[in-house]
Design an enzyme around this catalytic site. Structure first.
Site, PDB file in Angstrom:
ATOM      1  N   ASN A   1       8.861  -8.792 -13.224  1.00 48.60           N
ATOM      2  CA  ASN A   1       9.427 -10.150 -13.153  1.00 48.60           C
ATOM      3  C   ASN A   1      10.701 -10.335 -13.983  1.00 48.60           C
ATOM      4  OD1 ASN A   1       6.205 -11.879 -12.901  1.00 48.60           O
ATOM      5  ND2 ASN A   1       7.623 -11.277 -11.289  1.00 48.60           N
TER       6      ASN A   1
ATOM      7  N   ASP B   1       0.093 -16.715  -7.353  1.00 51.22           N
ATOM      8  CA  ASP B   1       1.374 -16.641  -6.644  1.00 51.22           C
ATOM      9  C   ASP B   1       1.660 -17.939  -5.887  1.00 51.22           C
ATOM     10  OD1 ASP B   1       3.712 -15.514  -5.795  1.00 51.22           O
ATOM     11  OD2 ASP B   1       2.812 -14.235  -4.264  1.00 51.22           O
TER      12      ASP B   1
HETATM   13  C1  FPP Z   1       4.217 -16.427  -9.028  1.00 47.67           C
HETATM   14  O1  FPP Z   1       4.868 -17.443  -8.298  1.00 47.67           O
HETATM   15  C2  FPP Z   1       3.993 -16.866 -10.363  1.00 47.67           C
HETATM   16  C3  FPP Z   1       4.555 -16.307 -11.471  1.00 47.67           C
HETATM   17  C4  FPP Z   1       5.513 -15.197 -11.455  1.00 47.67           C
HETATM   18  C5  FPP Z   1       4.259 -16.856 -12.791  1.00 47.67           C
HETATM   19  C6  FPP Z   1       2.844 -17.323 -13.004  1.00 47.67           C
HETATM   20  C7  FPP Z   1       2.915 -18.267 -14.116  1.00 47.67           C
HETATM   21  C8  FPP Z   1       2.204 -19.402 -14.219  1.00 47.67           C
HETATM   22  C9  FPP Z   1       1.127 -19.821 -13.313  1.00 47.67           C
HETATM   23  C10 FPP Z   1       2.502 -20.340 -15.329  1.00 47.67           C
HETATM   24  C11 FPP Z   1       2.292 -19.848 -16.694  1.00 47.67           C
HETATM   25  C12 FPP Z   1       1.022 -19.118 -16.946  1.00 47.67           C
HETATM   26  C13 FPP Z   1       0.142 -19.372 -17.913  1.00 47.67           C
HETATM   27  C14 FPP Z   1      -0.955 -18.422 -18.203  1.00 47.67           C
HETATM   28  C15 FPP Z   1       0.225 -20.580 -18.722  1.00 47.67           C
HETATM   29  P1  FPP Z   1       6.273 -17.114  -7.703  1.00 47.67           P
HETATM   30  O2  FPP Z   1       7.309 -17.597  -8.648  1.00 47.67           O
HETATM   31  O3  FPP Z   1       6.375 -15.663  -7.362  1.00 47.67           O
HETATM   32  O4  FPP Z   1       6.251 -17.998  -6.433  1.00 47.67           O
HETATM   33  P2  FPP Z   1       6.872 -17.664  -5.017  1.00 47.67           P
HETATM   34  O5  FPP Z   1       6.122 -16.460  -4.490  1.00 47.67           O
HETATM   35  O6  FPP Z   1       6.591 -18.895  -4.251  1.00 47.67           O
HETATM   36  O7  FPP Z   1       8.324 -17.402  -5.244  1.00 47.67           O
END
Ligand code: FPP
Length: 228
Positions: free
Chosen positions: A63, A15
């Site tokens: 998501n 996250d």
């Molecule tokens: C949470 O950060 C992250 C996600 C919803 C996506 C996770 C994806 C990756 C790390 C990249 C792709 C994955 C792989 C396996 C290649 P957020 O967007 O909720 O961040 P925030 O809480 O700061 O809004």
């Protein structure tokens, strides 16, 4: 350090990509891009530290409610990731599993996923489970439905054996980056006795040293599994 207790299976809620990018005046999708580069770094370090299986939460079943542009970017990133890293996965004897519902994914992403799973199916040293369109509650329902279809009794053991991550066993440790203290529908059934580690560090900044801190914390825990 030599005899440090290392978890066999670790789950990670990655996250904080969006906040990381926003803090730098960039679009959220830039944070996901840097976050996906970090996946490679952490997978390598985790496996060289002796962890057998990793389950990474890349996209939850909730998501989809994000703006279409961000969802499209994430899907594109996942496809690029699988294409790029499959060679490395094969070379390092890692078996890839993508866990979660596939019906809502585009057919070209499903093809890349299936190719990756097939090409790595004889690998045995490590399991890398990438959770996409994954929800722990949905996984439990799906496991129960599998038992019903097979005409088997609904038991804890039966559900466990029919979870997506069954080949990796239960996670010993679940890590969440980004400063929130919740599981967000991740590994709910198999995580019943997992040790939990929360850090404020945002996923793109979660480097090898940060993983070592989580592993040190785990090594100091006393796991009782409800006993005394
Ligand atoms: C949470 O950060 C992250 C996600 C919803 C996506 C996770 C994806 C990756 C790390 C990249 C792709 C994955 C792989 C396996 C290649 P957020 O967007 O909720 O961040 P925030 O809480 O700061 O809004």
């Amino acid at each position: 350090m030599e005899n440090k207790k290392i978890p066999t299976h670790v789950g990670i809620i990655m996250d904080g990509n969006g906040r990381w990018a926003t803090a730098r005046g960039k679009k959220r999708s830039y944070g996901h891009k840097v976050g996906s580069d970090n996946v490679d770094r952490i997978v390598s370090h985790a496996f060289s530290s002796g962890i057998k299986s990793l389950t990474l939460y890349a996209f939850s079943s909730e998501n989809w409610a994000r703006p279409k542009e961000e969802v499209d970017e994430l899907m594109k990133l996942l496809k690029t990731y699988f294409k790029k890293f499959i060679k490395k996965v094969i070379k390092n004897d890692v078996r890839l599993f993508v866990v979660g519902g596939r019906e809502q994914l585009s057919s070209d992403l499903v093809k890349v996923i299936e190719d990756g799973e097939r090409q790595s199916e004889n690998n045995t040293a490590h399991h890398l489970n990438i959770a996409i369109n994954y929800g722990g509650r949905q996984e439990i329902v799906s496991a129960v439905n599998k038992l019903i279809e097979k005409g088997e009794e609904i038991t804890v053991d039966g559900i466990s054996k029919n979870l997506y991550t069954a080949p990796s066993g239960e996670p010993d440790l679940i890590i969440r980056t980004g400063g929130e203290y919740r599981l967000s529908n991740f590994l709910l059934f198999q995580g019943a006795y997992s040790e939990l580690y929360f850090t404020d560090v945002l996923w793109p900044d979660f480097d090898e040293k940060e993983l070592d801190k989580a592993l040190d914390s785990f090594a100091g825990r006393k796991r009782r599994f409800g006993k005394i």
